[in-house]
Scaffold this motif. Structure first.
Motif, PDB file in Angstrom:
ATOM      1  N   VAL A 279      33.960 -20.196  93.843  1.00 29.04           N
ATOM      2  CA  VAL A 279      32.959 -19.261  94.334  1.00 29.04           C
ATOM      3  C   VAL A 279      33.674 -18.187  95.142  1.00 29.04           C
ATOM      4  O   VAL A 279      34.722 -18.435  95.752  1.00 29.04           O
ATOM      5  N   GLY A 280      33.126 -16.970  95.126  1.00 28.37           N
ATOM      6  CA  GLY A 280      33.730 -15.877  95.867  1.00 28.37           C
ATOM      7  C   GLY A 280      32.770 -14.718  96.004  1.00 28.37           C
ATOM      8  O   GLY A 280      31.807 -14.586  95.231  1.00 28.37           O
ATOM      9  N   LEU A 281      33.016 -13.871  96.997  1.00 25.99           N
ATOM     10  CA  LEU A 281      32.169 -12.714  97.268  1.00 25.99           C
ATOM     11  C   LEU A 281      32.720 -11.483  96.566  1.00 25.99           C
ATOM     12  O   LEU A 281      33.944 -11.282  96.508  1.00 25.99           O
ATOM     13  N   LEU A 282      31.837 -10.646  96.045  1.00 24.26           N
ATOM     14  CA  LEU A 282      32.214  -9.373  95.466  1.00 24.26           C
ATOM     15  C   LEU A 282      32.350  -8.330  96.569  1.00 24.26           C
ATOM     16  O   LEU A 282      31.770  -8.461  97.651  1.00 24.26           O
ATOM     17  N   HIS A 283      33.098  -7.281  96.274  1.00 28.18           N
ATOM     18  CA  HIS A 283      33.231  -6.183  97.229  1.00 28.18           C
ATOM     19  C   HIS A 283      31.874  -5.526  97.419  1.00 28.18           C
ATOM     20  O   HIS A 283      31.099  -5.369  96.465  1.00 28.18           O
ATOM     21  N   PRO A 284      31.534  -5.103  98.637  1.00 25.13           N
ATOM     22  CA  PRO A 284      30.207  -4.520  98.871  1.00 25.13           C
ATOM     23  C   PRO A 284      29.912  -3.294  98.016  1.00 25.13           C
ATOM     24  O   PRO A 284      28.751  -3.029  97.691  1.00 25.13           O
ATOM     25  N   ASP A 285      30.951  -2.523  97.650  1.00 33.43           N
ATOM     26  CA  ASP A 285      30.737  -1.305  96.868  1.00 33.43           C
ATOM     27  C   ASP A 285      30.806  -1.550  95.364  1.00 33.43           C
ATOM     28  O   ASP A 285      30.754  -0.596  94.584  1.00 33.43           O
ATOM     29  N   GLU A 286      30.956  -2.792  94.970  1.00 36.75           N
ATOM     30  CA  GLU A 286      31.060  -3.099  93.541  1.00 36.75           C
ATOM     31  C   GLU A 286      29.743  -2.762  92.846  1.00 36.75           C
ATOM     32  O   GLU A 286      28.672  -3.208  93.257  1.00 36.75           O
ATOM     33  N   SER A 347      39.404  -6.562  92.771  1.00 33.69           N
ATOM     34  CA  SER A 347      38.504  -5.424  92.930  1.00 33.69           C
ATOM     35  C   SER A 347      39.258  -4.114  92.819  1.00 33.69           C
ATOM     36  O   SER A 347      40.378  -3.977  93.332  1.00 33.69           O
ATOM     37  N   SER A 348      38.618  -3.147  92.188  1.00 28.81           N
ATOM     38  CA  SER A 348      39.208  -1.806  92.086  1.00 28.81           C
ATOM     39  C   SER A 348      39.059  -1.033  93.387  1.00 28.81           C
ATOM     40  O   SER A 348      39.626   0.047  93.537  1.00 28.81           O
ATOM     41  N   SER A 364      42.290  -0.071  87.713  1.00 28.97           N
ATOM     42  CA  SER A 364      41.351   0.932  87.209  1.00 28.97           C
ATOM     43  C   SER A 364      39.929   0.407  87.157  1.00 28.97           C
ATOM     44  O   SER A 364      38.974   1.175  87.243  1.00 28.97           O
ATOM     45  N   GLU A 365      39.761  -0.896  87.013  1.00 30.70           N
ATOM     46  CA  GLU A 365      38.436  -1.497  87.009  1.00 30.70           C
ATOM     47  C   GLU A 365      38.510  -2.890  87.597  1.00 30.70           C
ATOM     48  O   GLU A 365      39.559  -3.533  87.603  1.00 30.70           O
TER      49      GLU A 365
END
Length: 937
Positions: A279-286, A347-348, A364-365
């Motif tokens: 489990v992990g958190l995505l970047h807030p701006d993703e 994360s990009s 790049s992505e």
């Protein structure tokens, strides 16, 4: 179809590329720039370039199984733990060039823990390393200095998860100087430890209770406020860490009053409905397609037993998207192998520093990488929600291979773009020839045994133990034009046993937009051959394509045992089948295309049988230019048959075990074969001789296929290695011609130097050409020359000067030549002269340094900057030890000759001034016996 003009015989192939095992299980790490991946291969960790598939380096193992490893965010160091409980720290090479030698550790801790370490992680600053062992002990290490900074005990069993909390942004609720370590163990509790300099307590700040099974994943938000945890209890918990930021001391969650208010609280419980392994958190701006991208939104991903990654909205607990195909709950071993064991997120929006230049780089992505229990590594793009890359870690036993092209073409030879592999699995692997990117074709229920491609290379056929054959076509995605895949478009069902061989018709149509294949054959262990109508199948597949059930045109009882191989003649008139009953049967194909009034019809008529092999036949193949058929058998031989009268015209012997595959190359002038002895051989048909043997496998070579331009041969074996053999005959001949021309020029220069008495250049050139015979002749001429100088050791002062000044590898080479000359009585005098000139004019240290210089030159040529020192004396001693016995023998022989010369001198002196001298008459008269009458005439 216009064939290319015939060429001369091929005689050399080089190993241009290899697809070896990449990952055999264990931990996996991805560099922060998403360019390289680190995987476990047996006891070694290997660093691989993801784009090209080239192995950059291998890190030395300690012969024990790897239990855990991690890489620093700066991509400078790698920490590895093994079952020996040792910790080894490596420096990661800065260059992307492949290294031939193993990378050795810069630091080794023999017993870092008292139990195996299953989880480890580095902090965001690449300064500290945390490791959790099976005895519940967590240690924090200073990576650069190599000492332990903290030891935490009290976990109720194996430490199952670790993460650092070190907020760096201005909006963080925790001070930037405060670093925390969060751990999870099999006692289901989560503990938070303070690593700040002002605090040196071994007790946790807080103990969080909420899970009822093992926590497998932990992550903290960028601002340090939220903690997310997932476990095998099929739930994800979201915790609020902001109370820990309040001033004052805190206790665990059993405290009371004000201390209890400072304990992190459980905010939300989200049911996942599957065991969570990561489990992990995505970047807030993703940004996710079709979902809100508001800043600060709490979104996370999970991976578990069903083999798919799910992205969740932490606010309402809904699934935002699913990456990959979700499977039903595991019910058998094959399904269990597809579950996710770990997930990595790059994360990009987060740049990383280059280790070699100090600059920053952001992918790049954004990608999410899932590692599966069946050694497959999948890369998913978050922007397109599609699979961008698939790395196969281990192929197991490779049983067949076939080249493919992703689009039809009117040109010949066609452009091969992909390679399909059948392994000891129900999944077919299709590799991109430009990278390691792979797709798994899922459709068969049991192991796939055989593969074949259509004449244009677009379609792929497969036969399996599930008694069916399937036809696959390139998949054209409507949403993502850059993605590629293959989908099943047709199924052939009807055999009573495993389908062991398949064969497409061979004639290629004129119009590439229409199917060129009309019929298709399958051979089975039920001893029958079936002919199928495939005239209406499409050349590509999309989301709406339905699977076609092919119709059987005829069924032929062909052999008395299993059918191992089928092949159709280039004109689609004949079919050959090889069986375990040691015979090859040739059938005439009668096919009538269907129309609006009548369906297609097909029949097989037996016209001949080829007998002569002593064991079962594994492979049959028609020549594309001549009316001959090649067969390979378990009797270790290859036979060539005339298909007009079914007689054997040639037999090729050379393999030491069963011949498994055979094919024609070079316009039918040559054969290529593979066998159970692990070798691939290239044969000259006219001379019945083996031209070259290709060796890169350690087990049976089941798979053998030739590219459409016949410049590349691919072999796959039971050792899980795929080798690309590229034709280098022209290159090798050009290289030989260049060397021959260079040798002629050097020989001419040598003759010119000798004519001009320029012995210095002559000796240097002869040494460079590595021609000891010319050097021996040169020293002979100098020693026996009329212009020999008495004050010279060798007979000429310039030669003495050359032996005095020559150095490095040239001196060592000359000493070794003299050592070899010294072994023969005919050339020993020259050797002794050369050795005398060298040892008299040079000191022992000077000669020993020459040996050291040679070692350094060889090490530099091999790309190894560090060469061993103090090797000159040892090498010189070995040389002298080889020279002394023969020198003593020559000296003994000379002493014997001297002694024998004394006898000759004595005899000659007696003959000249002794019994045959002036006193001959008197001496003779004194010795006359007086008793004998003398008659005087």
């Amino acid at each position: 179809m216009v064939l290319p003009p015939p060429t001369k015989l091929k005689s050399a192939f080089k190993n241009a590329r290899t697809i070896p095992p990449l990952y055999t299980g264990g931990p996996v790490a991805l560099t922060p720039d998403a360019r390289n991946i680190l995987t476990c291969l047996s006891e070694h960790v290997i660093l691989t370039d993801i784009t090209s598939g080239n192995v950059i380096c291998r890190f030395a193992g300690d012969t024990q199984e790897i239990t855990s490893f991690c890489i620093t965010p700066s991509s400078t160091h790698l920490a590895v733990f093994t079952t020996s409980m040792s910790l080894r720290v490596f420096e990661i090479p800065k260059s992307s060039t492949s290294l031939d030698h193993l990378v050795q550790p810069i630091r080794t801790v023999a017993r870092a823990h008292d139990a195996p370490v299953h989880v480890c992680k580095t902090d965001p600053t690449s300064t500290y390393l945390a490791s959790g062992s099976a005895d519940g002990v967590v240690k924090v290490w200073d990576i650069v200095r190599g000492y332990i900074t903290h030891v935490f005990k009290g976990h109720g069993g194996v430490v199952s998860a670790l993460t650092f909390s070190y907020p760096q942004d201005s909006s963080s609720v925790v001070k930037a100087s405060k670093m925390q370590l969060i751990t999870g163990s099999v006692d289901t509790r989560i503990r938070i430890f303070d690593l700040s300099a002002s605090t040196n307590k071994s007790k946790p700040q807080a103990v969080l209770e909420g899970h009822v099974s093992v926590p497998r994943g932990l992550d903290v938000s960028a601002d340090g406020k939220w903690l997310i945890s997932g476990g095998r209890d099929s739930v994800v918990l979201i915790w609020d860490l902001s109370p820990l930021s309040k001033e004052g001391s805190t206790k665990d969650n059993k405290g009371k009053g004000k201390d209890k208010a400072r304990t992190p609280s459980l905010i939300k419980t989200i049911p996942i409905l599957e065991r969570v392994e990561a489990v992990g958190l995505l970047h807030p701006d993703e940004a996710l397609p079709g979902s809100s991208s508001a800043h600060g939104m709490l979104r996370f991903y999970t991976g578990g037993e069903r083999g798919a990654i799910k992205v969740w909205d932490g606010t309402d607990g809904n699934v935002l998207c699913t990456l990959g195909t979700s499977k039903a709950p595991a019910s058998d071993e094959s399904e269990e192998q597809r579950q996710i064991v770990d997930v990595m997120y790059v994360s990009s929006f987060v740049g990383c520093s280059f280790s070699d230049s100090g600059g920053s780089y952001a992918p790049s992505e954004s990608v999410i990488v899932s590692i599966h229990a069946d050694q497959n590594i999948l890369f998913h793009s978050l922007s397109t929600r599609s699979l961008t890359r698939h790395l196969v870690g281990y192929n197991d036993e490779i049983v067949d291979a076939s080249f493919l092209t992703n689009a039809p073409t009117d040109s010949f030879p066609r452009q091969d773009t992909h390679l399909a592999l059948a392994t000891n699995s129900s999944l077919i692997r299709v590799y991109s020839l430009t990278s390691l990117d792979t797709r798994l074709l899922d459709g068969h229920r049991e192991v796939v045994l055989t593969l074949d491609h259509s004449p244009d290379g677009v379609l792929l056929a497969s036969g399996s133990k599930d008694k069916t054959a399937r036809i696959w076509a390139p998949f054209v995605s409507i949403n993502n034009a850059e993605s590629w895949d293959y989908r099943c478009i047709a199924v052939c069902e009807g055999h009573a046993e495993s389908v062991g061989t398949v064969a497409f018709s061979k004639k290629q149509g004129i119009d590439s937009s229409k199917p060129s294949q009309c019929f298709f054959f399958t051979g089975s262990q039920d001893r029958t051959i079936k002919m199928w109508d495939v005239s209406n199948i499409p050349l590509s597949a999309n989301d709406t394509t339905e699977i076609i059930r092919c119709k059987s045109l005829t069924t032929q009882k062909a052999h008395d045992k299993d059918i191992n191989s089928l092949d159709v003649s280039p004109n689609d008139r004949l079919l050959a089948s090889g069986s375990q009953d040691r015979t090859v049967k040739i059938f005439e194909i009668e096919y009538v295309a269907g129309s609006s009034k009548a369906p297609p019809r097909g029949e097989l008529k037996l016209i001949g049988t080829c007998k002569g092999h002593k064991r079962g036949i594994w492979t049959v193949r028609f020549s594309r230019t001549e009316r001959v058929l090649a067969t390979g058998s378990g009797d270790k031989s290859i036979k060539l048959w005339n298909i007009d009268d079914f007689t054997c015209v040639k037999t090729f012997e050379g393999h030491t075990n069963s011949v498994l595959r055979v094919d024609f190359v070079n316009m039918g002038m040559q054969l290529v074969s593979s066998a159970s002895d692990g070798l691939v051989k290239l044969w000259n048909i006219r001379e019945e001789e083996c031209m070259t043997t290709l060796d890169n496998h350690e087990d049976k070579v089941w798979a053998l296929t030739v590219s459409s331009n016949e410049r590349t041969i691919v072999s796959g074996a039971a050792d899980s290695v795929v080798t690309f053999w590229e034709d280098c005959t022209e290159e090798q001949e050009a290289e030989k011609e260049a060397k021959r021309a260079e040798l002629v020029l050097k020989e001419q220069d040598l003759m010119n130097y000798l004519a001009l008495n320029d012995y210095k250049r002559a000796i240097e050139l002869a040494l460079a050409m590595e021609q000891p015979g010319r050097l021996l002749s040169l020293f002979k001429d100098v020693q026996s020359g009329i212009e020999g100088e008495e004050s010279s050791i060798t007979g000429h002062r310039s030669v003495d000067e050359v032996l005095k000044t020559i150095g490095g590898s040239d001196l060592v080479k000359l000493l070794r030549y003299a050592r070899d000359w010294n072994t023969s009585a005919k050339t020993s005098s020259i050797a002794q002269t050369v050795l005398h000139a060298i040892f008299k004019q040079r000191s022992a240290n000077d000669i020993a340094n020459a040996f050291g210089d040679e070692v350094k030159e060889l090490a530099f040529a091999d790309g190894n900057a560090s060469a061993p020192s103090n090797v000159g004396g040892t090498a010189l001693k070995e040389l002298v030890d080889a020279i002394l016995p023969y020198s003593e023998r020559h000296m003994s022989r000379l002493e014997n000759l001297v002694q024998e010369s004394y006898m000759v001198d004595y005899v000659l002196s007696e003959m000249d001034g002794g019994i045959f001298g002036n006193d001959l008459t008197d001496d003779f008269a004194m010795e006359v016996d007086s008793g004998i009458p003398v008659q005087i005439t």
